[in-house]
Write a protein that holds these residues in place. Structure first.
Motif, PDB file in Angstrom:
ATOM      1  N   ALA A 285       6.398  -7.523  -1.199  1.00  0.00           N
ATOM      2  CA  ALA A 285       7.301  -8.647  -1.430  1.00  0.00           C
ATOM      3  C   ALA A 285       8.695  -8.329  -0.892  1.00  0.00           C
ATOM      4  O   ALA A 285       9.338  -9.173  -0.251  1.00  0.00           O
ATOM      5  CB  ALA A 285       7.364  -8.959  -2.925  1.00  0.00           C
ATOM      6  N   LYS A 286       9.171  -7.116  -1.124  1.00  0.00           N
ATOM      7  CA  LYS A 286      10.493  -6.718  -0.632  1.00  0.00           C
ATOM      8  C   LYS A 286      10.517  -6.671   0.897  1.00  0.00           C
ATOM      9  O   LYS A 286      11.513  -7.045   1.519  1.00  0.00           O
ATOM     10  CB  LYS A 286      10.876  -5.359  -1.215  1.00  0.00           C
ATOM     11  CG  LYS A 286      11.205  -5.411  -2.701  1.00  0.00           C
ATOM     12  CD  LYS A 286      11.576  -4.034  -3.237  1.00  0.00           C
ATOM     13  CE  LYS A 286      11.974  -4.112  -4.709  1.00  0.00           C
ATOM     14  NZ  LYS A 286      12.305  -2.774  -5.265  1.00  0.00           N
TER      15      LYS A 286
ATOM     16  N   ASN B 239      10.584 -10.261   1.960  1.00  0.00           N
ATOM     17  CA  ASN B 239      11.912 -10.819   1.670  1.00  0.00           C
ATOM     18  C   ASN B 239      12.900 -10.474   2.783  1.00  0.00           C
ATOM     19  O   ASN B 239      13.814 -11.248   3.083  1.00  0.00           O
ATOM     20  CB  ASN B 239      12.448 -10.269   0.344  1.00  0.00           C
ATOM     21  CG  ASN B 239      11.708 -10.833  -0.869  1.00  0.00           C
ATOM     22  OD1 ASN B 239      11.017 -11.849  -0.781  1.00  0.00           O
ATOM     23  ND2 ASN B 239      11.844 -10.167  -2.013  1.00  0.00           N
TER      24      ASN B 239
ATOM     25  N   GLU C 184       4.915  -5.084  -5.147  1.00  0.00           N
ATOM     26  CA  GLU C 184       6.387  -5.128  -5.155  1.00  0.00           C
ATOM     27  C   GLU C 184       6.957  -4.757  -3.783  1.00  0.00           C
ATOM     28  O   GLU C 184       7.864  -5.427  -3.270  1.00  0.00           O
ATOM     29  CB  GLU C 184       6.917  -4.151  -6.210  1.00  0.00           C
ATOM     30  CG  GLU C 184       8.429  -4.040  -6.236  1.00  0.00           C
ATOM     31  CD  GLU C 184       8.933  -2.950  -7.178  1.00  0.00           C
ATOM     32  OE1 GLU C 184      10.112  -2.584  -7.074  1.00  0.00           O
ATOM     33  OE2 GLU C 184       8.138  -2.465  -8.009  1.00  0.00           O
TER      34      GLU C 184
ATOM     35  N   SER D 230       1.896  -9.132  -8.711  1.00  0.00           N
ATOM     36  CA  SER D 230       3.117  -8.345  -8.581  1.00  0.00           C
ATOM     37  C   SER D 230       3.955  -8.848  -7.404  1.00  0.00           C
ATOM     38  O   SER D 230       5.184  -8.976  -7.503  1.00  0.00           O
ATOM     39  CB  SER D 230       2.776  -6.863  -8.393  1.00  0.00           C
ATOM     40  OG  SER D 230       3.940  -6.091  -8.194  1.00  0.00           O
ATOM     41  N   TYR D 231       3.287  -9.131  -6.293  1.00  0.00           N
ATOM     42  CA  TYR D 231       3.974  -9.689  -5.116  1.00  0.00           C
ATOM     43  C   TYR D 231       4.712 -10.968  -5.514  1.00  0.00           C
ATOM     44  O   TYR D 231       5.884 -11.166  -5.172  1.00  0.00           O
ATOM     45  CB  TYR D 231       2.946  -9.986  -4.028  1.00  0.00           C
ATOM     46  CG  TYR D 231       3.526 -10.600  -2.764  1.00  0.00           C
ATOM     47  CD1 TYR D 231       3.810  -9.807  -1.647  1.00  0.00           C
ATOM     48  CD2 TYR D 231       3.775 -11.967  -2.672  1.00  0.00           C
ATOM     49  CE1 TYR D 231       4.334 -10.375  -0.490  1.00  0.00           C
ATOM     50  CE2 TYR D 231       4.291 -12.538  -1.522  1.00  0.00           C
ATOM     51  CZ  TYR D 231       4.572 -11.741  -0.428  1.00  0.00           C
ATOM     52  OH  TYR D 231       5.097 -12.303   0.712  1.00  0.00           O
TER      53      TYR D 231
ATOM     54  N   SER E 108       5.833 -11.861  -8.379  1.00  0.00           N
ATOM     55  CA  SER E 108       6.964 -11.596  -9.273  1.00  0.00           C
ATOM     56  C   SER E 108       8.218 -11.165  -8.515  1.00  0.00           C
ATOM     57  O   SER E 108       9.333 -11.445  -8.947  1.00  0.00           O
ATOM     58  CB  SER E 108       6.592 -10.503 -10.287  1.00  0.00           C
ATOM     59  OG  SER E 108       5.520 -10.921 -11.101  1.00  0.00           O
ATOM     60  N   PHE E 109       8.022 -10.468  -7.389  1.00  0.00           N
ATOM     61  CA  PHE E 109       9.165  -9.922  -6.652  1.00  0.00           C
ATOM     62  C   PHE E 109       9.535 -10.735  -5.410  1.00  0.00           C
ATOM     63  O   PHE E 109      10.593 -10.506  -4.822  1.00  0.00           O
ATOM     64  CB  PHE E 109       8.884  -8.476  -6.248  1.00  0.00           C
ATOM     65  CG  PHE E 109       8.913  -7.516  -7.397  1.00  0.00           C
ATOM     66  CD1 PHE E 109      10.105  -6.945  -7.813  1.00  0.00           C
ATOM     67  CD2 PHE E 109       7.757  -7.193  -8.089  1.00  0.00           C
ATOM     68  CE1 PHE E 109      10.146  -6.060  -8.882  1.00  0.00           C
ATOM     69  CE2 PHE E 109       7.778  -6.313  -9.164  1.00  0.00           C
ATOM     70  CZ  PHE E 109       8.973  -5.746  -9.568  1.00  0.00           C
ATOM     71  N   SER E 110       8.679 -11.658  -5.019  1.00  0.00           N
ATOM     72  CA  SER E 110       8.957 -12.460  -3.827  1.00  0.00           C
ATOM     73  C   SER E 110      10.032 -13.500  -4.103  1.00  0.00           C
ATOM     74  O   SER E 110      10.068 -14.118  -5.171  1.00  0.00           O
ATOM     75  CB  SER E 110       7.674 -13.160  -3.365  1.00  0.00           C
ATOM     76  OG  SER E 110       7.943 -14.057  -2.302  1.00  0.00           O
ATOM     77  N   LYS E 111      10.898 -13.710  -3.133  1.00  0.00           N
ATOM     78  CA  LYS E 111      11.952 -14.716  -3.270  1.00  0.00           C
ATOM     79  C   LYS E 111      11.446 -16.122  -2.955  1.00  0.00           C
ATOM     80  O   LYS E 111      12.078 -17.109  -3.330  1.00  0.00           O
ATOM     81  CB  LYS E 111      13.119 -14.370  -2.334  1.00  0.00           C
ATOM     82  CG  LYS E 111      13.879 -13.110  -2.729  1.00  0.00           C
ATOM     83  CD  LYS E 111      15.029 -12.843  -1.759  1.00  0.00           C
ATOM     84  CE  LYS E 111      15.815 -11.609  -2.169  1.00  0.00           C
ATOM     85  NZ  LYS E 111      16.916 -11.305  -1.212  1.00  0.00           N
TER      86      LYS E 111
ATOM     87  N   LYS F 190       2.803  -1.619  -7.686  1.00  0.00           N
ATOM     88  CA  LYS F 190       3.917  -1.124  -6.873  1.00  0.00           C
ATOM     89  C   LYS F 190       3.755  -1.560  -5.420  1.00  0.00           C
ATOM     90  O   LYS F 190       4.738  -1.904  -4.752  1.00  0.00           O
ATOM     91  CB  LYS F 190       3.978   0.402  -6.965  1.00  0.00           C
ATOM     92  CG  LYS F 190       5.214   1.011  -6.299  1.00  0.00           C
ATOM     93  CD  LYS F 190       6.491   0.613  -7.022  1.00  0.00           C
ATOM     94  CE  LYS F 190       7.710   1.266  -6.401  1.00  0.00           C
ATOM     95  NZ  LYS F 190       8.962   0.856  -7.070  1.00  0.00           N
TER      96      LYS F 190
END
Length: 229
Positions: A125-126, A129, A122, A200-201, A203-206, A119
């Motif tokens: 990464a957000k 982003n 995630e 995890s980072y 997976s969620f990073s653009k 988490k």
């Protein structure tokens, strides 16, 4: 904190003092809150100190607001006093991620620990982003709040006193490196756990490739400094 600032709230209690600010617990308009007060630095010229303090306070408030807009859990801001350099914000009940991981050190790769660490990846990464750089990432600056709906952990990001807005992969890579150093220092032998955070980072990073490239470069510079002393 002087009487004028203390008049905003009741039952003021100092709970932490760092290099940049004092943190209090208090009650504000009938609600439990956290009060963060930036204090003057004697070694700086007063006019420079005032300008820098106001800038950092403004950056912190903006970072908190931008995080919430990006869907990242942060304390709600109740009131900001730019003249007194004070922020009144929501008190988040829970434990720090540092305490959570330490208290579960006997089962570092258990589902609940891995879920919480993923988490974090995630959330970071957000943040990146949205071009939000925390600047002081540690597991002490994350509060774990258990969800009553049993839909997974809710992690609140706190202490954005050194935050900035930046789209540079270098700044995002440094953010990850700062967290890695703090993570491995606070939680020895947890390399596998931090690797799960990075996955995890990813997976969620653009756009994680340039960030990870800079992260590895910063890692190498850090290792060279350690070898040289």
């Amino acid at each position: 904190m002087d009487a004028k600032k203390a008049a905003y709230c009741d039952d003021l209690k100092l709970i932490k003092q760092g290099a940049e600010a004092k943190v209090y617990k208090a009650e504000f308009l009938g609600r439990n809150c956290i009060v963060k007060e930036r204090f003057p630095k004697k070694y700086r010229l007063p006019e420079i100190d005032e300008k820098l303090t106001k800038k950092r306070l403004t950056q912190e408030v903006r970072a908190l607001q931008r995080c919430r807009k990006a869907g990242i859990a942060t304390p709600a801001i109740y009131f900001t006093d730019l003249v007194g350099s004070v922020i009144f914000m929501e008190e988040i009940p829970g434990c720090t991620m540092k305490d959570f991981i330490t208290n579960n050190s006997h089962e570092k790769l258990s589902d609940k620990v891995v879920c919480a660490v993923e988490k974090i990846g995630e959330i970071l990464a957000k943040m990146h982003n949205a071009d939000i750089i925390h600047g002081d990432l540690t597991t002490s600056n994350m509060i774990l709040k258990t969800s009553e709906q049993n839909d997974g952990p809710i992690i609140y990001m706190i202490d954005f006193g050194l935050s900035q807005s930046s789209s540079l992969a270098e700044d995002k890579g440094v953010d990850l490196y700062v967290l890695e150093r703090a993570f491995l220092s606070s939680h020895p032998d947890s390399e596998d756990l931090f690797e799960k955070l990075l996955q995890s980072y990813k997976s969620f990073s653009k756009n994680c490739e340039p960030v990870f490239k800079k992260f590895e470069e910063v890692r190498m510079r850090g290792r060279k400094r350690t070898m040289i002393g």
